[in-house]
Design an enzyme around this catalytic site. Structure first.
Site, mmCIF file in Angstrom:
data_model
loop_
_atom_site.group_PDB
_atom_site.id
_atom_site.type_symbol
_atom_site.label_atom_id
_atom_site.label_comp_id
_atom_site.label_asym_id
_atom_site.label_seq_id
_atom_site.Cartn_x
_atom_site.Cartn_y
_atom_site.Cartn_z
ATOM 1 N N ASN A 13 0.834 -1.207 0.000
ATOM 2 C CA ASN A 13 0.000 0.000 0.000
ATOM 3 C C ASN A 13 0.867 1.254 0.000
ATOM 4 O O ASN A 13 1.974 1.243 0.550
ATOM 5 C CB ASN A 13 -0.844 0.096 1.284
ATOM 6 C CG ASN A 13 -1.919 -0.962 1.363
ATOM 7 O OD1 ASN A 13 -2.445 -1.408 0.348
ATOM 8 N ND2 ASN A 13 -2.243 -1.365 2.575
ATOM 9 N N GLY A 43 1.917 -1.170 3.634
ATOM 10 C CA GLY A 43 1.198 -2.411 3.354
ATOM 11 C C GLY A 43 1.862 -3.502 4.172
ATOM 12 O O GLY A 43 3.088 -3.512 4.334
ATOM 13 N N ASN A 187 -3.378 -8.890 16.617
ATOM 14 C CA ASN A 187 -3.323 -7.825 17.631
ATOM 15 C C ASN A 187 -4.642 -7.852 18.424
ATOM 16 O O ASN A 187 -5.456 -8.763 18.252
ATOM 17 C CB ASN A 187 -3.004 -6.467 16.996
ATOM 18 C CG ASN A 187 -4.159 -5.910 16.157
ATOM 19 O OD1 ASN A 187 -5.290 -6.424 16.193
ATOM 20 N ND2 ASN A 187 -3.897 -4.877 15.392
ATOM 21 N N LEU A 225 -0.269 -6.988 21.982
ATOM 22 C CA LEU A 225 -1.132 -6.172 22.846
ATOM 23 C C LEU A 225 -0.646 -4.732 22.934
ATOM 24 O O LEU A 225 -0.711 -4.104 23.992
ATOM 25 C CB LEU A 225 -1.193 -6.812 24.250
ATOM 26 C CG LEU A 225 -1.600 -8.304 24.282
ATOM 27 C CD1 LEU A 225 -1.545 -8.850 25.703
ATOM 28 C CD2 LEU A 225 -2.993 -8.503 23.692
ATOM 29 N N ASP A 256 3.972 -5.612 12.213
ATOM 30 C CA ASP A 256 4.718 -6.256 11.114
ATOM 31 C C ASP A 256 6.173 -6.494 11.522
ATOM 32 O O ASP A 256 6.746 -7.549 11.266
ATOM 33 C CB ASP A 256 4.677 -5.368 9.858
ATOM 34 C CG ASP A 256 3.250 -5.169 9.371
ATOM 35 O OD1 ASP A 256 2.457 -6.111 9.476
ATOM 36 O OD2 ASP A 256 2.939 -4.059 8.894
ATOM 37 N N SER A 295 10.246 3.194 9.434
ATOM 38 C CA SER A 295 10.561 3.108 10.871
ATOM 39 C C SER A 295 11.106 1.746 11.296
ATOM 40 O O SER A 295 11.381 1.530 12.473
ATOM 41 C CB SER A 295 9.307 3.439 11.685
ATOM 42 O OG SER A 295 8.338 2.428 11.498
HETATM 43 P P1 ATP Z 1 0.243 -2.255 13.449
HETATM 44 O O1 ATP Z 1 0.083 -0.828 13.846
HETATM 45 O O2 ATP Z 1 1.473 -2.531 12.655
HETATM 46 O O3 ATP Z 1 -1.004 -2.839 12.852
HETATM 47 P P2 ATP Z 1 -0.340 -4.089 15.530
HETATM 48 O O4 ATP Z 1 -1.605 -3.464 16.007
HETATM 49 O O5 ATP Z 1 -0.419 -5.308 14.689
HETATM 50 O O6 ATP Z 1 0.546 -3.007 14.828
HETATM 51 P P3 ATP Z 1 0.639 -3.847 18.193
HETATM 52 O O7 ATP Z 1 -0.018 -4.742 19.166
HETATM 53 O O8 ATP Z 1 0.251 -2.406 18.206
HETATM 54 O O9 ATP Z 1 0.565 -4.496 16.763
HETATM 55 O O10 ATP Z 1 2.207 -3.851 18.449
HETATM 56 C C1 ATP Z 1 3.062 -4.951 18.203
HETATM 57 C C2 ATP Z 1 4.178 -4.908 19.222
HETATM 58 O O11 ATP Z 1 4.829 -3.631 19.145
HETATM 59 C C3 ATP Z 1 3.713 -5.024 20.665
HETATM 60 O O12 ATP Z 1 3.574 -6.399 21.035
HETATM 61 C C4 ATP Z 1 4.812 -4.299 21.415
HETATM 62 O O13 ATP Z 1 5.899 -5.174 21.666
HETATM 63 C C5 ATP Z 1 5.220 -3.205 20.431
HETATM 64 N N1 ATP Z 1 4.516 -1.941 20.749
HETATM 65 C C6 ATP Z 1 3.336 -1.497 20.258
HETATM 66 N N2 ATP Z 1 2.970 -0.316 20.809
HETATM 67 C C7 ATP Z 1 3.967 0.007 21.662
HETATM 68 C C8 ATP Z 1 4.202 1.112 22.564
HETATM 69 N N3 ATP Z 1 3.327 2.126 22.687
HETATM 70 N N4 ATP Z 1 5.347 1.100 23.287
HETATM 71 C C9 ATP Z 1 6.259 0.099 23.183
HETATM 72 N N5 ATP Z 1 6.095 -0.975 22.358
HETATM 73 C C10 ATP Z 1 4.961 -1.032 21.626
HETATM 74 O O1 RIB Z 2 0.393 -3.133 9.349
HETATM 75 C C1 RIB Z 2 0.524 -1.797 8.963
HETATM 76 C C2 RIB Z 2 0.012 -1.627 7.564
HETATM 77 O O2 RIB Z 2 -1.357 -1.893 7.542
HETATM 78 C C3 RIB Z 2 0.163 -0.225 7.018
HETATM 79 O O3 RIB Z 2 1.404 -0.016 6.373
HETATM 80 C C4 RIB Z 2 -1.043 -0.064 6.112
HETATM 81 O O4 RIB Z 2 -0.717 -0.130 4.770
HETATM 82 C C5 RIB Z 2 -1.987 -1.208 6.497
HETATM 83 O O5 RIB Z 2 -2.074 -2.134 5.495
#
Ligand code: ATP
Ligand code: RIB
Length: 315
Positions: A13, A43, A187, A225, A256, A295
Site C-alpha cells: 500500500n 502495506g 493484535n 497487545l 509487522d 521506521s
Molecule cells: P500495526 O500498527 O502494525 O497494525 P499491531 O496493532 O499489529 O501493529 P501492536 O499490538 O500495536 O501491533 O504492536 C506490536 C508490538 O509492538 C507489541 O507487542 C509491542 O511489543 C510493540 N509496541 C506497540 N505499541 C507500543 C508502545 N506504545 N510502546 C512500546 N512498544 C509497543
Molecule cells: O500493518 C501496517 C500496515 O497496515 C500499514 O502499512 C497499512 O498499509 C496497512 O495495510
C-alpha cells in the site's frame, strides 16, 4: 549461520498517515484538524518483506501493484531494500493499494484501506514462488483474497514449510481452514474479531489464545497487545512479555516488525523466549518514529539497543 530464506505473501500500500488529535475527538459528521500528513510506502506484506531483509534474510514477496506512480515507487524501494520482485506484477486497470491512517496522539488509530491490486494476489502466484525456491518459513496476512490465505497455508504445508499468520486486518475467519498451522499472531482488535473475546487482562488473553489454538490447532499463539506487550501461549502455559518503555510516535508497522523479527530469529535458531524478546525490542524501535517501512530497524540497530538495555541493567 545459514542465511534464512523466507516467503512473505501480502499487501503493498501507499500509506497516507495523518497525525493529530486525541482519539475521542473523532466523531461522525464532524471535521477534525490534524497537525500533519506523511506519505509512506507500506502495506503489511511490504513492511514485513523489508523488515525480514533488514534482519538479514533472503526475501521473496508475493504481492501486486497497479501500473502507476505509487506502484513504481514502492517496487523501487523494495528493490533497493533487497526484496526479490519476481512475484510482484504491476497490473493494468487496478490501482496500487492505498491506506489512510489516522494516528492519534493517545496511540489509538483508525485505518482505512483501498485494497486495489492486492485483490489480485492469487494462489497461483504463491504456488509459482513455492515451486521456484526452497523457503524456511512463510509469513502471510489477510489484506488479500482469503482464498489466497487458505491456499498459501495448504501449499506451504504440502512442502512442509512452517507458516505464520499475522492475522490483520481484523476479521472473523474459519480458523479450521488453517488446521495445524505453526503460529497465529493477531493484535487486540484482530483477536476480538477472531474469537469474540475482548482482551482486557491475562485471563481474557489466555481464553482468547486457547480459542485460537483449539480452532486452528495452532502450535503457538502470540497475541500482540500494543503498549502492553505480547501474550504467548504454547498449549501448556501462557505468558506476558512486556513492551519496551519508549516514547511512542507512530505504531504503523509495529506488528509487522514484531512478527517478522520473531520469524527471522526462529529461523536463526533462537528459542521462542529469546525470539519474542528480540521482536519486542525491534517493535519498540519501530513505534518511536514515523511511518511503516521508514521506521523498521535493521539488525545492527536492534543489537545495539539490546546491548544498551543490558548495560543499563548492569548485566
Ligand atoms: P500495526 O500498527 O502494525 O497494525 P499491531 O496493532 O499489529 O501493529 P501492536 O499490538 O500495536 O501491533 O504492536 C506490536 C508490538 O509492538 C507489541 O507487542 C509491542 O511489543 C510493540 N509496541 C506497540 N505499541 C507500543 C508502545 N506504545 N510502546 C512500546 N512498544 C509497543
Ligand atoms: O500493518 C501496517 C500496515 O497496515 C500499514 O502499512 C497499512 O498499509 C496497512 O495495510
Amino acid at each position: 549461520m545459514k542465511q534464512p530464506k523466507v516467503l512473505i505473501v501480502g499487501s503493498i500500500n501507499m500509506d497516507m498517515i495523518f497525525y493529530g488529535p486525541h482519539g475521542d475527538e473523532m466523531k461522525p459528521n464532524g471535521c477534525l484538524n490534524f497537525d500533519s500528513v506523511g506519505y509512506y510506502c507500506g502495506g503489511k506484506g511490504a513492511n514485513q518483506a523489508v523488515a525480514a531483509a533488514r534482519l538479514g534474510a533472503e526475501v521473496y514477496l508475493v504481492s501486486a501493484v497497479g501500473n502507476d506512480a505509487n506502484g513504481a515507487r514502492i517496487q523501487e524501494l523494495l528493490h533497493s531494500g533487497n526484496v526479490h520482485l519476481d512475484f510482484i506484477p504491476a497490473l493494468d486497470d487496478v490501482q496500487t493499494g492505498l491506506s489512510g491512517i489516522f494516528m492519534m496522539r493517545d496511540g489509538s488509530y483508525v485505518g482505512t484501506n483501498v485494497r486495489g491490486a492486492n485483490d489480485s494476489i492469487t494462489p497461483e502466484m504463491v504456488e509459482r514462488a513455492l515451486d521456484a525456491e526452497a523457503f524456511d518459513m512463510v509469513l502471510m496476512q489477510m489484506e488479500m483474497p482469503l482464498e489466497t490465505v487458505y491456499r498459501t497455508y495448504e501449499l506451504a504445508t504440502e512442502r512442509k514449510i512452517p507458516v505464520i499468520l499475522d492475522a490483520g486486518p481484523a476479521m472473523k475467519i474459519p480458523l479450521e481452514r488453517l488446521d495445524g498451522i505453526f503460529m497465529v499472531s493477531p493484535n487486540e482488535a484482530e483477536t476480538e474479531a477472531l474469537t469474540g473475546i475482548e482482551v482486557k487482562n491475562e485471563e481474557t488473553a489466555q481464553k482468547a489464545a486457547e480459542y485460537i489454538r483449539e480452532h486452528a490447532r495452532a502450535e503457538y499463539v502470540l497475541l500482540k497487545l500494543g503498549g502492553k506487550g505480547s501474550y504467548f501461549y504454547d498449549g501448556k502455559a501462557g505468558r506476558i512479555f512486556p513492551a519496551c518503555k519508549v516514547d511512542f510516535v507512530d505504531t504503523t508497522g509495529a506488528g509487522d516488525t514484531f512478527t517478522t523479527a520473531l520469524m527471522i530469529r526462529l529461523c536463526n535458531g533462537d528459542d521462542m523466549e529469546k525470539a519474542i524478546r528480540y521482536a519486542t525490542v525491534a517493535a519498540g524501535i519501530c513505534v518511536s518514529r514515523r511511518g511503516g517501512i521508514s521506521s523498521i530497524p535493521d539488525r545492527e540497530e536492534i543489537e545495539l539497543q539490546i546491548k544498551n538495555m543490558y548495560d543499563e541493567k548492569g548485566e
